[in-house]
Design an enzyme around this catalytic site. Structure first.
Site, PDB file in Angstrom:
ATOM      1  CB  ILE A  94      -0.960  -0.019   1.223  1.00 12.64           C
ATOM      2  CG1 ILE A  94      -1.961   1.146   1.182  1.00 12.64           C
ATOM      3  CG2 ILE A  94      -0.198  -0.056   2.536  1.00 12.64           C
ATOM      4  CD1 ILE A  94      -3.087   1.027   2.220  1.00 12.64           C
ATOM      5  CB  CYS A  95       1.021   4.140   0.824  1.00  8.02           C
ATOM      6  SG  CYS A  95       1.577   5.848   1.014  1.00  8.02           S
ATOM      7  N   GLY A  96       3.417   4.057  -0.520  1.00  7.41           N
ATOM      8  CA  GLY A  96       4.779   4.121  -1.060  1.00  7.41           C
ATOM      9  C   GLY A  96       5.387   2.783  -1.375  1.00  7.41           C
ATOM     10  CB  THR A 124       2.483   0.831  -4.960  1.00 11.68           C
ATOM     11  OG1 THR A 124       2.469   2.262  -4.812  1.00 11.68           O
ATOM     12  CG2 THR A 124       1.328   0.233  -4.151  1.00 11.68           C
ATOM     13  CB  ALA A 141      -4.527  -0.276  -1.663  1.00 13.87           C
TER      14      ALA A 141
END
Length: 201
Positions: free
Chosen positions: A102-104, A106, A153
């Site tokens: 999730i977030c960074g 990715t 996400a």
């Protein structure tokens, strides 16, 4: 429950709010949760929580895990300190063991080339562009995306992130999963009733 543990990556500046729904309800479902750090030293979340990892990253084996969860962190965008976690994600995916980012995180997977041939999402599509990855055409503008054994996400979708993890691991039947999502994402009172009925069985 005989399932293998779920492993949550922890590192300095990790976003402590992004995985709370996921880990809490996996624990309620009977999964043991283990934290994995760069080493055994205590790390501090972006919110100031101190966490001493249960094991260092170099001791984690996909064969011993049900899932690797990678939360966002400032460090994903400020250098290569977390690149070993992306490489570990490659080991997991190569072994057909799920990874949820999730977030960074990715962006870390994008730099590792893990999003070049998988459907995925993130904060916004242009956030991933500077990574130099080749998967731009597979970017999906959605709250969370599952492709095979990989969940991705953006930072504003911790509930959708959890929903995809639960679906991937088969935690709830679809009707209950939908109600769980509507309760925690939409504050739907009718969803609460559905969950109460499910808990009473």
């Amino acid at each position: 429950m005989d399932a293998k543990p779920v492993h949550l990556a922890v590192y300095d500046t990790f976003a402590d709010w992004e995985t709370g729904h996921t880990t809490a309800y996996l624990a309620r479902a009977g999964y043991a949760l283990r934290t994995v750090g760069p080493g055994r030293e205590t790390v501090r979340s972006i919110g100031g929580l101190s966490v001493r990892p249960d094991l260092p990253l170099d001791e984690l084996r996909p064969a011993d895990s049900s899932l690797l969860i990678l939360p966002g962190a400032d460090l994903w965008d400020s250098g290569d300190d977390l690149a070993p976690f992306a490489r570990k994600a490659r080991e997991f995916l190569d072994a057909d063991v799920p990874v949820a980012a999730i977030c960074g995180a990715t962006a870390g997977l994008a730099r590792e080339g893990l999003l070049d041939d998988r459907r995925h999402t993130s904060a916004v599509s242009f956030y991933l562009t500077p990574t130099g990855y080749r998967g731009g055409e597979l970017y999906v503008d959605a709250d969370a995306v599952t492709d095979g054994t990989l969940v991705t996400a953006g930072p504003t979708e911790p509930v959708a992130f959890a929903r995809e993890v639960f679906r991937l691991l088969g935690i709830y039947e679809e009707k209950v999963l939908d109600a769980w999502y509507r309760l925690y994402h939409d504050s739907d009172p009718e969803a609460f009733a559905v969950l109460q009925q499910a808990d009473a069985r």
